[in-house]
Structures are given as C-alpha cells and as structure tokens.
Design a protein around this motif. Structure first.
Motif, PDB file in Angstrom:
ATOM      1  N   ALA A 101       0.960  -1.169  -0.101  1.00 29.96           N
ATOM      2  CA  ALA A 101      -0.194  -0.066   0.124  1.00 29.96           C
ATOM      3  C   ALA A 101       0.974   1.116   0.055  1.00 29.96           C
ATOM      4  CB  ALA A 101      -0.858  -0.078   1.236  1.00 29.96           C
ATOM      5  N   PHE A 102       0.400   2.220  -0.782  1.00 30.24           N
ATOM      6  CA  PHE A 102       1.267   3.395  -0.888  1.00 30.24           C
ATOM      7  C   PHE A 102       2.623   3.415  -1.667  1.00 30.24           C
ATOM      8  CE2 PHE A 102      -1.373   4.186   2.658  1.00 30.24           C
ATOM      9  CZ  PHE A 102      -2.300   5.198   2.118  1.00 30.24           C
ATOM     10  N   ASP A 103       3.466   2.246  -1.514  1.00 31.24           N
ATOM     11  CA  ASP A 103       4.614   2.382  -1.686  1.00 31.24           C
ATOM     12  C   ASP A 103       5.118   1.376  -2.837  1.00 31.24           C
ATOM     13  OD1 ASP A 103       5.363   4.299   0.047  1.00 31.24           O
ATOM     14  OD2 ASP A 103       5.265   2.501   1.600  1.00 31.24           O
ATOM     15  N   GLY A 104       3.974   0.391  -3.383  1.00 32.27           N
ATOM     16  CA  GLY A 104       4.407  -0.618  -4.426  1.00 32.27           C
ATOM     17  C   GLY A 104       4.499   0.004  -5.924  1.00 32.27           C
ATOM     18  N   ASP A 105       6.019  -0.317  -6.323  1.00 28.08           N
ATOM     19  CA  ASP A 105       6.094   0.490  -7.666  1.00 28.08           C
ATOM     20  C   ASP A 105       5.789  -0.232  -8.857  1.00 28.08           C
ATOM     21  OD1 ASP A 105       7.250   2.367  -9.398  1.00 28.08           O
ATOM     22  OD2 ASP A 105       9.507   1.737  -8.612  1.00 28.08           O
ATOM     23  N   VAL A 106       5.705   0.248 -10.053  1.00 26.32           N
ATOM     24  CA  VAL A 106       5.207  -0.385 -11.309  1.00 26.32           C
ATOM     25  C   VAL A 106       6.114  -1.484 -11.499  1.00 26.32           C
ATOM     26  CG1 VAL A 106       4.514   1.896 -12.043  1.00 26.32           C
ATOM     27  CG2 VAL A 106       6.776   1.035 -12.796  1.00 26.32           C
ATOM     28  N   TRP A 107       5.492  -2.456 -12.431  1.00 23.90           N
ATOM     29  CA  TRP A 107       6.168  -3.499 -13.235  1.00 23.90           C
ATOM     30  C   TRP A 107       6.004  -3.011 -14.667  1.00 23.90           C
ATOM     31  CZ3 TRP A 107       9.394  -7.132 -11.560  1.00 23.90           C
ATOM     32  CH2 TRP A 107       9.694  -7.366 -10.269  1.00 23.90           C
ATOM     33  N   GLN A 108       7.057  -2.794 -15.458  1.00 22.29           N
ATOM     34  CA  GLN A 108       6.960  -2.251 -16.683  1.00 22.29           C
ATOM     35  C   GLN A 108       6.363  -2.994 -17.728  1.00 22.29           C
ATOM     36  OE1 GLN A 108       9.547  -2.642 -14.681  1.00 22.29           O
ATOM     37  NE2 GLN A 108      11.017  -0.884 -15.255  1.00 22.29           N
ATOM     38  N   TRP A 109       5.824  -2.874 -19.132  1.00 24.49           N
ATOM     39  CA  TRP A 109       5.456  -3.794 -19.902  1.00 24.49           C
ATOM     40  C   TRP A 109       6.713  -4.668 -20.354  1.00 24.49           C
ATOM     41  CZ3 TRP A 109       0.446  -4.398 -20.826  1.00 24.49           C
ATOM     42  CH2 TRP A 109      -0.456  -3.242 -20.501  1.00 24.49           C
ATOM     43  N   HIS A 110       6.258  -5.965 -20.336  1.00 23.64           N
ATOM     44  CA  HIS A 110       7.439  -6.940 -20.607  1.00 23.64           C
ATOM     45  C   HIS A 110       6.736  -8.313 -21.092  1.00 23.64           C
ATOM     46  CE1 HIS A 110       6.437  -7.833 -16.297  1.00 23.64           C
ATOM     47  NE2 HIS A 110       7.237  -8.888 -16.690  1.00 23.64           N
ATOM     48  N   SER A 166      13.728  -0.885  -8.859  1.00 25.99           N
ATOM     49  CA  SER A 166      14.874  -1.584  -8.177  1.00 25.99           C
ATOM     50  C   SER A 166      15.264  -2.926  -8.765  1.00 25.99           C
ATOM     51  CB  SER A 166      14.317  -1.830  -6.805  1.00 25.99           C
ATOM     52  OG  SER A 166      13.457  -2.606  -6.305  1.00 25.99           O
ATOM     53  N   TYR A 167      14.385  -3.345  -9.547  1.00 23.14           N
ATOM     54  CA  TYR A 167      14.510  -4.486 -10.269  1.00 23.14           C
ATOM     55  C   TYR A 167      14.763  -4.443 -11.636  1.00 23.14           C
ATOM     56  CZ  TYR A 167      14.556  -9.626 -11.320  1.00 23.14           C
ATOM     57  OH  TYR A 167      14.673 -10.794 -11.607  1.00 23.14           O
ATOM     58  N   PRO A 168      15.999  -5.125 -12.426  1.00 24.60           N
ATOM     59  CA  PRO A 168      15.969  -4.951 -13.706  1.00 24.60           C
ATOM     60  C   PRO A 168      15.210  -5.772 -14.478  1.00 24.60           C
ATOM     61  CG  PRO A 168      17.507  -6.499 -12.882  1.00 24.60           C
ATOM     62  CD  PRO A 168      16.966  -5.773 -11.618  1.00 24.60           C
ATOM     63  N   LEU A 169      14.812  -5.318 -15.662  1.00 28.76           N
ATOM     64  CA  LEU A 169      13.748  -5.962 -16.393  1.00 28.76           C
ATOM     65  C   LEU A 169      13.981  -5.725 -18.091  1.00 28.76           C
ATOM     66  CD1 LEU A 169      11.272  -7.792 -15.456  1.00 28.76           C
ATOM     67  CD2 LEU A 169       9.944  -5.588 -15.979  1.00 28.76           C
ATOM     68  N   TRP A 170      13.409  -6.830 -18.890  1.00 31.66           N
ATOM     69  CA  TRP A 170      13.808  -6.534 -20.440  1.00 31.66           C
ATOM     70  C   TRP A 170      12.291  -6.060 -20.658  1.00 31.66           C
ATOM     71  CZ3 TRP A 170      17.797  -6.770 -23.427  1.00 31.66           C
ATOM     72  CH2 TRP A 170      18.836  -7.431 -23.072  1.00 31.66           C
ATOM     73  N   THR A 171      12.267  -4.764 -21.020  1.00 35.73           N
ATOM     74  CA  THR A 171      11.078  -3.959 -21.152  1.00 35.73           C
ATOM     75  C   THR A 171      10.626  -3.573 -22.784  1.00 35.73           C
ATOM     76  OG1 THR A 171      11.836  -1.882 -20.798  1.00 35.73           O
ATOM     77  CG2 THR A 171      10.851  -3.096 -18.911  1.00 35.73           C
ATOM     78  N   LEU A 172       9.355  -3.557 -23.088  1.00 37.29           N
ATOM     79  CA  LEU A 172       8.796  -3.175 -24.390  1.00 37.29           C
ATOM     80  C   LEU A 172       8.896  -1.721 -24.450  1.00 37.29           C
ATOM     81  CD1 LEU A 172       6.264  -5.881 -25.021  1.00 37.29           C
ATOM     82  CD2 LEU A 172       8.734  -5.876 -25.398  1.00 37.29           C
ATOM     83  N   ASP A 173       9.170  -1.095 -25.813  1.00 37.68           N
ATOM     84  CA  ASP A 173       8.883   0.084 -25.668  1.00 37.68           C
ATOM     85  C   ASP A 173       7.271   0.776 -25.827  1.00 37.68           C
ATOM     86  OD1 ASP A 173       8.005  -0.147 -28.508  1.00 37.68           O
ATOM     87  OD2 ASP A 173      10.229   0.069 -29.266  1.00 37.68           O
TER      88      ASP A 173
END
Length: 264
Positions: A101-110, A166-173
């Motif tokens: 709650a309040f602090d959960g960050d995004v997970w980008q499109w992947h 904070s976590y590296p990820l292979w993301t789509l543009d």
C-alpha cells in the motif's frame, strides 16, 4: 485439477485464463500468515523497493518456508500447467510480489519469456506463469494488466531497463505496446484473494504503482517443461532455479493439513 474445454480454448485464444476463488479464504490465510515473517528477513532473496524498506519481491520462498513449499507443489496449480504444456514441469522461478500500500512500484510492460530466453537461455516458450492472489485485487491497488492475444506475436525486441525500478527487466517500448493494445485491447483481471491467473510466458503484461491504502500481494509459480530447462546460469540460483526435477503434486488438502498440524 484439470481445465475444461472452454478454459483451454480461452487460454489458446487470449493467452490467459482466470479462475476466481480457486482457493478458499482459509487456505489463503495459511499463506498470508507467513508473509510478515518472510518480509522481515534481510536476506538476498527478499528484494526491496528503491526506498530500501517496502518489499518488492520475495524470491524462492518455497525453499525456506513450509507453507509456500506446499503451495509450490499444489495440484490446483501444477496439474493445469502440466495439461497445457503436455509434460512434467519443474520450478523455474518462485516469487511473492508484494505491491505494498502506497509504496508498491510499477512493473513495466514486458514478456517473461523474453527475460528467460535472454538471461537464462531457455530454449522455447514451453513455460508459463500461474499466479495466486493473496489479497483482494481491485482496480485501485495495482492489478496486473494484459494485452490479450499478444502471446501470438512471439518474442519481441526489448530493452534492458536497469533504472526505472529496483529490479532490472527486459521491457517493451511505447510504440510496441501501443500497437499491440490497438489490436488486442487491455484487460485487468480482478477478484478476491484465492483467485488464480494462468498466463502464457509470451503474453505482454505490466502493473501500475499502488498508491491505494490496500496491499496487493500475488505469488507466482513460473513452471517450465522439464526438457525445456535453462542452459545458462548467470542469474542467482534463487532467481532462476537449476533443479530440473519434475514436481510431484501433493494432495489437494495440503495447506489445511499444515494449519491443522500447527494448531495441534
């Protein structure tokens, strides 16, 4: 547990299937009761947000917690994946994503297989995710978003994002996501704790940040067909597992058995 014909067709067509209330509230409580103890641990497997405090992901909890060990071999999760992949499976990855709650960050499109192919040299997309809601998932607390049918496009070009979270990820543009969403639209399956999502490893997905006052915790089993095991071992073993032993499903009541054992 087996999927019916309608569910199999939905998975083939859309890349995912949603099973509301697959686990009871009592079964889910067996797991959520363990979360404070897991999240309090300052171990490498417990990955935190950029603030260094809020938990983002607890990897490999099935290796150091009995309740999650049992979940990792639960027939309601393992058997449908065996059905879909037409073979025995091993645990490629196990994680509890805690969008606090309040602090959960995004997970980008992947796409998950994009990472598994590039970082782990998994030969083919003969693997998939199965996710269990440990909290009620609503439109407010950062639900998973999918682009239906995007799994049919295969592995797409991606960039390695090392900075956004904070976590590296292979993301789509943005252009790729926009093009796919124009064709397939967007969905965000929501439901009570105990609901289950199964989705193809090439299905494009993401989740927004959680600025609501409600936690959104989901546990993920990433299961791979045993002959399709990874060939490269550059990531930590607790992120990409190297034990390719087929999972033997436990009995269907295994979580409540643990609750009874603890109460005795």
């Amino acid at each position: 547990m087996k999927l019916n014909q309608e569910q199999l067709e939905a998975f083939e067509r859309d890349g995912y299937v949603f099973l509301p209330e697959c686990f009871s509230r009592e079964e889910t409580k067996v797991l959520t009761d363990e979360l404070p103890g897991i999240f309090a641990q300052r171990r490498d497997e417990v990955w935190r947000e950029k603030d260094g405090e809020a938990v983002r992901t607890a990897f490999a909890a099935h290796t150091y917690n009995e309740a999650f060990r049992r979940l990792g071999a639960h027939p309601r999760l393992v058997e449908p994946v065996q059905q879909l992949l037409d073979g025995q499976v091993y645990m490629h990855q196990f994680k509890i994503n805690a969008k606090r709650a309040f602090d959960g960050d995004v997970w980008q499109w992947h796409q998950d297989y994009g990472t598994w192919a590039r970082d782990d040299l998994m030969p083919e997309p003969r693997a998939m995710n199965i996710a269990l809601f440990l909290d009620d998932v609503t439109e407010f607390n950062g639900p998973l978003m999918f682009i239906p049918r995007s799994h049919k496009a295969g592995v797409m070009e991606a960039g390695h994002d090392l900075e956004s979270t904070s976590y590296p990820l292979w993301t789509l543009d943005k252009a790729t996501v926009s093009r796919l969403a124009k064709d397939g639209g967007l969905v965000a399956p929501r439901g009570p704790a105990g609901s289950v999502l199964m989705f193809h490893c090439n299905l494009v997905h993401a989740s927004p940040g959680n600025i609501s006052p409600y936690d959104r915790t989901i546990v993920y089993l990433s299961l791979c067909e045993v002959n399709n095991h990874i060939r490269q071992f550059k990531r930590k073993e607790w992120i990409a597992h190297r034990d390719f032993t087929p999972i033997e499903a436990l009995n269907d009541d295994c979580l409540m058995e643990l609750a009874r054992e603890k109460a005795a």
